[in-house]
Design an enzyme around this catalytic site. Structure first.
Site, PDB file in Angstrom:
ATOM      1  CG  ASP A 104      -8.360   4.158  -0.319  1.00  0.00           C
ATOM      2  OD1 ASP A 104      -8.106   2.946  -0.420  1.00  0.00           O
ATOM      3  OD2 ASP A 104      -7.760   4.921   0.470  1.00  0.00           O
TER       4      ASP A 104
ATOM      5  CD  GLU B 271      -0.175   6.025  -3.256  1.00  0.00           C
ATOM      6  OE1 GLU B 271      -0.692   4.958  -3.607  1.00  0.00           O
ATOM      7  OE2 GLU B 271      -0.119   6.405  -2.053  1.00  0.00           O
TER       8      GLU B 271
ATOM      9  CG  ASP C 206      -2.186   0.747   1.050  1.00  0.00           C
ATOM     10  OD1 ASP C 206      -2.334   1.424   0.019  1.00  0.00           O
ATOM     11  OD2 ASP C 206      -3.056   0.655   1.941  1.00  0.00           O
TER      12      ASP C 206
END
Length: 796
Positions: A481, A418, A415
């Site tokens: 998400d 970024e 995960d």
């Protein structure tokens, strides 16, 4: 970034200069170097006090031409850089024809007239694909001294632009401003987790901008007839990649930037997650696993999300002892039930974790210019960032993962990656602006290599959120998400189709949506979509995604479509091999399969799953779906109904169905087992022959099974009313199901080599082990009637 103020003026504070002509051209070993003044030179005085651009043109591979424009060449070269794979023995040919120089790379050529106003013309198949003409090559300087290099490529009438990573904005990018800049923006904004500076068009070419930092695109949005891309740098390098088909463009692009690895077969099964902030412990996990088994829903992978670790300590790679007191025993018990295990991780180290002090002491964390460790409180309190440019830090991080793999963990959900700061200093001296996007490549590569070492080649798989160009080498990627409604489901599909047109072969999404809790209607439709995707995971944020939390019908839908996917494994794994071999994604935008059908060029609510299966997810609570059917006679896989194209259809589907169509003339292999993704796929396989035209022939390659490089090859052909199937390498019995015919009349042939009676359409023909050839004669009696046959939730 926009530089102009309409057609005539520049924006306030911007000064732009563009190549005006060729002052000198040099040819050296297949490389063409052009020196371009930014004004027309009519006397010697014009050579003074004016910039001169250096434009280098060459070819790294057949069908690919590179262009590098440089203003000032004295800047230090600081990484990172994309790792490109060029053809070592390939050299372009430069041919002079009067004032015209032509650089050729196979069917693609670059032409420049040294005596005409500036224009780089890219030509293939006797036509100009695109040009960098007036204002097409240059640079701009703003009042604060910022220097941008830019290029503009012409768009033809009706030319549409796709790609640029996983983008949730409209599928066709014309009219959009796109910044290639990693961001954690969810799926409902213009930001993207996976930014790829590569686009392709429906005109037969793609363009890859070889710059790992921020690339700003204006796609018919500043100059409406052009694609502009710019970087804050003294030079700009891009590659024009010829197809002519979209598949060929992707093949050449992924040959340059890397092909996807082939994920293990088990990863194609159903994944179930604890969800994110829900309450869970070992009993919760066991209850979920038992619940799936009791309801006859095959489960392949169980995923532990963030709170397998203690709060405030992510990542310390240590199980929370209050929740999971016996992790090794728990994992062993889960694996004894045939499950694989996935763990959530991220590349950040929270200050409360004991690993923070250790990593700080060893110099493994990213630092500011004054030597302080870079930290903030967004996500984890006082968190820092592992510096993957430091080989020792990579090895340190990898060791933590090796320990988990030794416990029995099979894969990692990588995960984040970024929100990477630019006010820092990297261990290897990398440019912070370039590293912002590239960080995810080092992160995912590190984790993927650990799994390759720990599990063996061919067994590594990630569930990754962030990526850049080349990230397709480390599958699988998921959409991030999203909310839990039909609109979010549709935006997720747009993102996945855009990512597929950016070179990524495998993609998934959170079934049911992440934020919020879906209605039963949304959940059941998302289950259908998710299980007809490359990879399939049930996951949420504050609520569980076990189907019995919705209604009994949700359980049935999950069970039936999971089992359908398992039956499709011989077909899906062949599509996976195509992704690894040629960069063709498993989930394909319609324009990828039907580039000659203009009606397919803008479709973003349906897709092809592999070569031959059309999927149109249902995005409405009442089951109404509008979708487009390309030319030919298609067959509903779930009902056997014939659907004739080309044309639009509006249908209503219950929750046990959706438009799932077999391509005309296709032969789709169905496996004999629906209990899991791993079995001997070619043993007992059923070949479904759909509307094979007279004179048609199809070669079907069926992978024998997981871990085997062998394949059974079936050659199916039709001559008149006679259908013949020849088998080679089939390890066991196989079957043929003939479905559908063309409009041509059938004869009343009285015999067949398979039985004493003629063969009716829809008859299942069984071939014993060792049978090399089967021939069937179709009969008139069943023509048309087979469309009313129904064989249960996923046929027979």
């Amino acid at each position: 970034m926009k530089f102009t103020d309409g057609y005539w003026l520049m924006r306030e504070g911007v000064q732009a200069s563009y190549a005006a002509e060729v002052a000198e051209a040099r040819v050296d070993d297949g490389r063409l170097t052009l020196y371009a003044p930014v004004r027309r030179v009519t006397d010697r005085g014009h050579t003074l006090n004016s910039p001169l651009l250096t434009v280098e043109c060459w070819s790294p591979a057949e069908g690919v031409i590179g262009v590098r424009t440089t203003h000032h060449a004295g800047a230090a070269e600081r990484g990172p850089d994309f790792a490109l794979r060029t053809e070592p023995d390939h050299t372009a040919e430069v041919t002079p024809r009067g004032s015209v120089l032509e650089l050729s790379a196979g069917e693609l050529s670059l032409r420049v007239d040294t005596e005409a106003p500036w224009s780089l013309d890219f030509i293939a198949e006797g036509r100009t694909l695109t040009s960098a003409s007036a204002r097409g090559t240059g640079f701009a300087v703003t009042d604060d001294g910022t220097h941008h290099c830019l290029a503009q490529l012409d768009l033809g009438v009706g030319e549409l632009v796709y790609g640029l990573g996983e983008r949730f904005t409209p599928f066709v990018k014309n009219g959009q401003t796109v910044d290639i800049w990693q961001a954690d923006g969810g799926t409902a904004s213009e930001q993207a987790y996976k930014n790829v500076p590569f686009h392709l068009t429906n005109r037969g070419y793609g363009v890859f901008v070889n710059h790992p930092g921020k690339v700003s695109y204006e796609i018919g949005s500043e100059a409406v007839g052009r694609v502009q891309f710019s970087v804050e740098d003294q030079s700009l390098e891009y590659f024009v990649i010829h197809g002519p088909t979209p598949k060929e463009i992707l093949a050449r692009y992924t040959a340059l930037t890397g092909r996807p690895a082939l994920p293990p077969a088990w990863s194609f099964g159903l994944w179930l997650s604890t969800s994110f902030t829900t309450s869970y412990d070992e009993e919760t996990v066991n209850r979920f696993v038992r619940g799936m088994a009791e309801r006859d829903i095959p489960l392949g992978v169980f995923h532990f999300d963030c709170f397998w670790m203690r709060e405030y300590q992510w990542c310390d790679f240590t199980w929370d002892p209050d929740v999971f007191p016996d992790p090794e025993g728990m994992l062993r018990r889960l694996k004894d039930q045939g499950l694989r295990i996935s763990l959530w991780i991220n590349p950040y180290i929270a200050q409360k974790s004991a690993l923070f002090a250790e990593a700080k002491r060893q110099g493994y964390l990213v630092r500011r210019a004054n030597g302080d460790v870079w930290q903030w409180d967004l996500w984890q309190a006082g968190m820092a960032l592992v510096d993957f440019t430091n080989p020792a830090a990579r090895e340190w991080y990898a060791d933590k993962l090796r320990a988990l793999a030794a416990q029995g963990v099979d894969c990692f959900k990588t995960d984040f990656g970024e929100r990477i700061p630019t006010d820092v200093v990297w261990h290897d001296g990398s440019d912070p602006e370039r590293m912002h996007n590239y960080y995810t490549q080092l992160y995912n590569e590190t984790v993927f290599e650990v799994l390759n070492q720990a599990r063996g080649a061919g067994e590594a798989v990630l569930f990754a959120r962030s990526a850049t160009a080349g990230g397709q080498q480390f599958p699988v990627h998921w959409g991030g998400d999203c909310e839990s409604h039909f609109g979010a489901m549709a935006e997720s599909l747009r993102g996945g189709l855009s990512l597929g047109l950016s070179g990524f072969g495998f993609w998934s999404h959170d079934i049911g949506g992440f934020e919020g809790t879906p209605t039963p209607e949304v959940f059941k439709r998302w289950v259908q979509f998710g299980l007809l995707s490359s990879h399939s995971r049930l996951h949420g944020s504050k609520s569980y995604r076990v189907p019995w939390d919705y209604d009994d019908e949700a359980v049935a839908v999950t069970r039936d479509f999971t089992r359908l996917k398992h039956r499709l494994m011989p077909y899906l794994f062949r599509a996976a091999e195509q992704a690894a071999e040629a960069g063709t994604p498993v989930m394909r935008a319609m324009v990828l399969e039907f580039p000659d059908d203009p009606a397919c060029h803008t479709l973003d609510r349906q897709y092809m799953l592999g070569d031959d299966v059309l999927v149109a997810p249902v995005f409405s609570p009442d089951g109404t779906v509008d979708y487009y059917v390309p030319d030919g006679t298609w067959t509903h896989l779930l009902s056997g109904e014939e659907v004739r194209g080309p044309g639009w259809r509006r249908e209503h589907h219950g929750f046990d169905s959706l438009p799932l169509l077999a391509r005309p003339g296709s032969v789709i292999p169905f496996g004999a087992s629906d209990d899991g993704a791993e079995y001997v796929w070619a043993d007992g396989v059923t070949l479904r022959v759909h509307a094979l035209a007279d004179g048609g022939s199809v070669v079907t390659r069926v992978p024998v099974g997981p871990g085997s490089g062998d394949a059974a090859v079936f050659r199916t052909r039709r001559e008149g009313d006679v259908v013949t199937v020849e088998a080679e390498g089939a390890p066991g019995p196989w079957k043929v199901l003939l479905v559908g015919v063309t409009e041509s009349d059938l004869t009343d042939s009285p015999e067949s080599s398979l039985s004493a009676q003629p063969v009716e359409l829809g008859t299942l023909l069984s071939m014993p082990t060792g049978t090399r050839q089967a021939t069937a004669v179709l009969t008139r009696s069943s023509y048309g009637s087979h469309t009313r046959r129904s064989h249960g939730p996923y046929g027979r």
